[in-house]
Design an enzyme around this catalytic site. Sequence first.
Site, PDB file in Angstrom:
ATOM      1  N   GLY A 186      -6.582   3.900  -5.263  1.00  0.00           N
ATOM      2  CA  GLY A 186      -7.153   5.156  -4.796  1.00  0.00           C
ATOM      3  C   GLY A 186      -8.491   4.991  -4.105  1.00  0.00           C
ATOM      4  O   GLY A 186      -9.385   5.820  -4.252  1.00  0.00           O
ATOM      5  N   TYR A 203      -2.342  10.257 -12.041  1.00  0.00           N
ATOM      6  CA  TYR A 203      -1.607  10.348 -13.297  1.00  0.00           C
ATOM      7  C   TYR A 203      -1.751   9.039 -14.063  1.00  0.00           C
ATOM      8  O   TYR A 203      -1.702   7.944 -13.488  1.00  0.00           O
ATOM      9  CB  TYR A 203      -0.121  10.631 -13.045  1.00  0.00           C
ATOM     10  CG  TYR A 203       0.173  12.098 -12.840  1.00  0.00           C
ATOM     11  CD1 TYR A 203       0.525  12.909 -13.916  1.00  0.00           C
ATOM     12  CD2 TYR A 203       0.070  12.673 -11.585  1.00  0.00           C
ATOM     13  CE1 TYR A 203       0.781  14.259 -13.736  1.00  0.00           C
ATOM     14  CE2 TYR A 203       0.317  14.023 -11.390  1.00  0.00           C
ATOM     15  CZ  TYR A 203       0.675  14.808 -12.475  1.00  0.00           C
ATOM     16  OH  TYR A 203       0.917  16.138 -12.299  1.00  0.00           O
ATOM     17  N   LYS A 236       0.815  -1.216   0.000  1.00  0.00           N
ATOM     18  CA  LYS A 236       0.000   0.000   0.000  1.00  0.00           C
ATOM     19  C   LYS A 236       0.854   1.275   0.000  1.00  0.00           C
ATOM     20  O   LYS A 236       0.388   2.350   0.370  1.00  0.00           O
ATOM     21  CB  LYS A 236      -0.987   0.030   1.174  1.00  0.00           C
ATOM     22  CG  LYS A 236      -1.905  -1.176   1.271  1.00  0.00           C
ATOM     23  CD  LYS A 236      -2.509  -1.565  -0.056  1.00  0.00           C
ATOM     24  CE  LYS A 236      -3.376  -0.479  -0.655  1.00  0.00           C
ATOM     25  NZ  LYS A 236      -3.852  -0.799  -2.032  1.00  0.00           N
TER      26      LYS A 236
END
Length: 345
Positions: A309, A292, A99
């Site tokens: 995310g 991105y 993570k």
Amino acid sequence: MLFKQQALLRQKLFVLGSLAIGSVLYLVARVGTLDRLQPICPIENRLTPPEPEQIPLRTLQFKRGLLHELRKGNATKEQIRLHNLVQQLPRAIIIGVRKGGTRALLEMLNLHPAVVKASQEIHFFDNDQNYARGIDWYRGKMPFSFPHQITIEKSPAYFITEEVPERIFKMNSSIKLLIIVREPTTRAVSDYTQVLEGKERKNKTYHKFEKLAIDTNTCEVNTKYKAVRTSIYTKHLERWLKYFPVKQFHIVDGDRLITDPLPELQLVERFLNLPSRISQYNLYFNATRGFYCLRFNIVFNKCLAGSKGRIHPEVDPSVVTKLQKFFHPFNQKFYQITGRTFNWP
């Protein structure tokens, strides 16, 4: 009557002439403006604005074409022999942290034409059954590559598994090791969130983060909870330093990789002794996803999986503060060992 027609004709010609002269004057003025904005100079002396640095198309065609066919099993032995393709043991491994952004780092490094990635986590060094299969089995899990390319794999469990440093040392004592880290409390919550999502998919209940991270008997941080233990970076790193010198590690800022990836990738290029090839051209921000994405060329773009995310659950601020205070001394030692400082609480 004839006189009136001639007068009308002269009037029309005058109007047309005025319009023509006006148009010419406008064009002259416009050209003059453009000349001031973009000075005209001889071709041989004109400086061409630099194009964004791009990965060579020929290399991309090999890498995305032939190597893709190899991964699918469609390439012939003759193609492998003709192009001198090999399955190489990794010369660099992303060993953690879970993570921290290991997948994002691997995918972004794969933008470089001299890098070939193992698509899946191999779990060779941390899994006793896989390790017993031997180094040839491990090599067989690597992608085909050209001899000048370097293979990189990532398995975040390597960082926290006790047996792994010695096993990797026995394979290659000079290997380069990448560790990507995030602020420890944020990383622990992210770790919890991934497990929670898995439980919910199976319709299973799961404790709140606060109950797992804090020992209810002592009201202190629960170091037996894996998500907390993984975030004590210095404890795990000290185990690795028994086998590898600090110079063989590179620490990547996982938080910065999310917001401004290029500087972090350029640091990794230098660490791996790769020529600088990844540029801003290869990275573009996707406002919809908030991350991105990757641009390999004008045709092929790629974004990370939608599971990246995840939205974190709200955590009691007092628990967050307690965790930050707990991690603080370990963070200070981590800065001292690695020589890299972060703005962590």
